[in-house]
Design a protein around this motif. Structure first.
Motif, mmCIF file in Angstrom:
data_model
loop_
_atom_site.group_PDB
_atom_site.id
_atom_site.type_symbol
_atom_site.label_atom_id
_atom_site.label_comp_id
_atom_site.label_asym_id
_atom_site.label_seq_id
_atom_site.Cartn_x
_atom_site.Cartn_y
_atom_site.Cartn_z
ATOM 1 N N VAL A 132 -43.469 13.640 13.349
ATOM 2 C CA VAL A 132 -42.185 14.296 13.604
ATOM 3 C C VAL A 132 -42.004 15.396 12.561
ATOM 4 O O VAL A 132 -42.038 15.127 11.363
ATOM 5 N N PRO A 133 -41.827 16.657 12.964
ATOM 6 C CA PRO A 133 -41.745 17.761 11.996
ATOM 7 C C PRO A 133 -40.623 17.573 10.979
ATOM 8 O O PRO A 133 -39.508 17.163 11.321
ATOM 9 N N LEU A 134 -40.934 17.881 9.731
ATOM 10 C CA LEU A 134 -40.025 17.656 8.603
ATOM 11 C C LEU A 134 -39.469 18.971 8.077
ATOM 12 O O LEU A 134 -40.207 19.952 7.919
ATOM 13 N N ILE A 135 -38.174 18.989 7.815
ATOM 14 C CA ILE A 135 -37.543 20.050 7.027
ATOM 15 C C ILE A 135 -37.325 19.482 5.632
ATOM 16 O O ILE A 135 -36.710 18.422 5.473
ATOM 17 N N LEU A 191 -31.433 20.624 1.814
ATOM 18 C CA LEU A 191 -31.545 20.410 3.260
ATOM 19 C C LEU A 191 -32.828 19.655 3.562
ATOM 20 O O LEU A 191 -33.923 20.123 3.271
ATOM 21 N N ARG A 192 -32.661 18.481 4.145
ATOM 22 C CA ARG A 192 -33.822 17.660 4.482
ATOM 23 C C ARG A 192 -33.569 16.993 5.830
ATOM 24 O O ARG A 192 -32.428 16.642 6.155
ATOM 25 N N GLY A 193 -34.610 16.839 6.623
ATOM 26 C CA GLY A 193 -34.418 16.168 7.895
ATOM 27 C C GLY A 193 -35.623 16.290 8.800
ATOM 28 O O GLY A 193 -36.716 16.676 8.363
ATOM 29 N N ARG A 194 -35.415 15.949 10.069
ATOM 30 C CA ARG A 194 -36.477 15.911 11.067
ATOM 31 C C ARG A 194 -36.055 16.647 12.328
ATOM 32 O O ARG A 194 -34.896 16.574 12.754
ATOM 33 N N LEU A 195 -37.010 17.343 12.933
ATOM 34 C CA LEU A 195 -36.821 17.888 14.266
ATOM 35 C C LEU A 195 -37.286 16.823 15.257
ATOM 36 O O LEU A 195 -38.489 16.589 15.418
ATOM 37 N N HIS A 202 -32.144 15.594 13.093
ATOM 38 C CA HIS A 202 -31.446 14.691 12.178
ATOM 39 C C HIS A 202 -31.545 15.340 10.803
ATOM 40 O O HIS A 202 -32.644 15.541 10.285
ATOM 41 N N LEU A 203 -30.372 15.684 10.206
ATOM 42 C CA LEU A 203 -30.368 16.449 8.965
ATOM 43 C C LEU A 203 -29.534 15.763 7.882
ATOM 44 O O LEU A 203 -28.514 15.119 8.177
ATOM 45 N N GLU A 204 -29.981 15.938 6.639
ATOM 46 C CA GLU A 204 -29.254 15.482 5.452
ATOM 47 C C GLU A 204 -28.955 16.717 4.606
ATOM 48 O O GLU A 204 -29.879 17.439 4.219
ATOM 49 N N LEU A 205 -27.663 16.960 4.317
ATOM 50 C CA LEU A 205 -27.247 18.145 3.577
ATOM 51 C C LEU A 205 -26.629 17.745 2.242
ATOM 52 O O LEU A 205 -25.823 16.797 2.175
ATOM 53 N N ALA A 206 -26.982 18.467 1.195
ATOM 54 C CA ALA A 206 -26.350 18.300 -0.108
ATOM 55 C C ALA A 206 -24.997 19.007 -0.105
ATOM 56 O O ALA A 206 -24.760 19.912 0.701
ATOM 57 N N LEU A 217 -25.280 24.930 6.784
ATOM 58 C CA LEU A 217 -26.025 24.382 7.917
ATOM 59 C C LEU A 217 -26.602 25.518 8.743
ATOM 60 O O LEU A 217 -25.848 26.338 9.285
ATOM 61 N N PRO A 218 -27.938 25.602 8.881
ATOM 62 C CA PRO A 218 -28.511 26.650 9.733
ATOM 63 C C PRO A 218 -28.239 26.332 11.199
ATOM 64 O O PRO A 218 -28.422 25.200 11.646
#
Length: 282
Positions: A143-146, A151-155, A177-181, A186-187
């Motif tokens: 699963v692609p990772l950001i 900003l961390r999460g998955r597409l 699914h994103l985790e933001l500090a 948010l893009p």
């Protein structure tokens, strides 16, 4: 700014409570996404009764996505799939012309444990509503990772922000699914875009999205996390009007009536590994 804010409505599915934001009387879809349920969070003790399970039931005209933050589910369907669902993995079931499946909580029944996740339905586009049913499982490692500062999460599915998921989608869409500090912007991809806040808070102009709220963005909107925030970002190109009746999605009311008649008459095959019970047509 936000075009719309939708508060979740709590629904009881036996032992499981969900928060539903789509479909809503004021907003039926965002892009091709036609259904959005927040499952749990719940912590079950060992000995969970079988009545908590989601017994075999049918779908047409859609694809389902099961995404877990915590817990375990066993998926069984009428194309022969038998797949445990774990956090971080993508399970994409294409109903097309018709599929049946169940979701069982056997691990929690044996030893207790949590369940927390999201289930969404994506309407299939014109010309593909009646494709052959199928099931695709994507391991967490694929699963692609950001992973950027703040900003961390998955597409989970689709493509956006320079990433592409291996999930075989049928129309242009994105689901993150994103985790933001705190303070992180948010893009927002182009097109129809919505965010559902799982935890934290998201400021959009003078408004703030809280946990359990879905916000649909206006073009040119800017959003920023007010605190550590977990959210689901999704949308894409619309596929046109769709009717939703129970578990069936279609551009044709007549097709839905046929599916209801088929289920009532027992003409839809049950999962081979789970064919001793089913959910009757309401």
């Amino acid at each position: 700014m936000l075009q719309q804010v939708i508060d979740q409505r709590r629904h009881s599915l036996g032992q499981l409570e969900v928060g539903r934001v789509l479909p809503h009387r004021s907003r039926r879809m965002v892009g091709p996404f036609v259904f959005f349920d927040h499952m749990g969070p719940v912590q079950w003790a060992a000995g969970l009764p079988r009545e908590a399970d989601i017994r075999p039931h049918p779908h047409i005209g859609l694809a389902t996505i099961s995404w877990l933050f915590e817990g375990w589910m066993m998926h069984r369907d009428s194309v022969g799939s038998e797949q445990p669902i774990l956090p971080g993995e993508v399970n994409w079931m294409t109903a097309g012309s018709g599929i049946t499946h169940s979701e069982r909580f056997e691990q929690q029944r044996a030893q207790g444990g949590p369940l927390h996740g999201i289930q969404t339905w994506v309407a299939l586009p014109d010309g593909q509503e009646e494709i052959a049913p199928s099931f695709d499982h994507i391991d967490a490692a694929d699963v692609p990772l950001i992973d950027e500062p703040g900003l961390r999460g998955r597409l989970i599915a689709g493509s956006a922000l320079g990433l592409r998921s291996p999930v075989p989608v049928h129309s242009p869409l994105f689901y993150f699914h994103l985790e933001l500090a705190p303070g992180q912007v948010l893009p927002l991809p182009p097109g129809e875009v919505a965010a559902y806040v799982v935890a934290g808070a998201l400021a959009v102009g003078s408004q703030t999205l809280q946990p359990g709220q879905l916000g649909v963005f206006a073009p040119g909107a800017q959003a920023r996390a007010s605190e550590p925030t977990t959210l689901m970002l999704f949308g894409g190109e619309p596929v046109g009007e769709r009717f939703v009746d129970w578990n069936f999605v279609s551009s044709s009311r007549e097709r839905i009536e046929q599916a209801k008649a088929d289920w009532r008459a027992g003409r839809m095959k049950l999962p081979d590994a789970d064919d001793q019970e089913f959910i009757p047509l309401p």
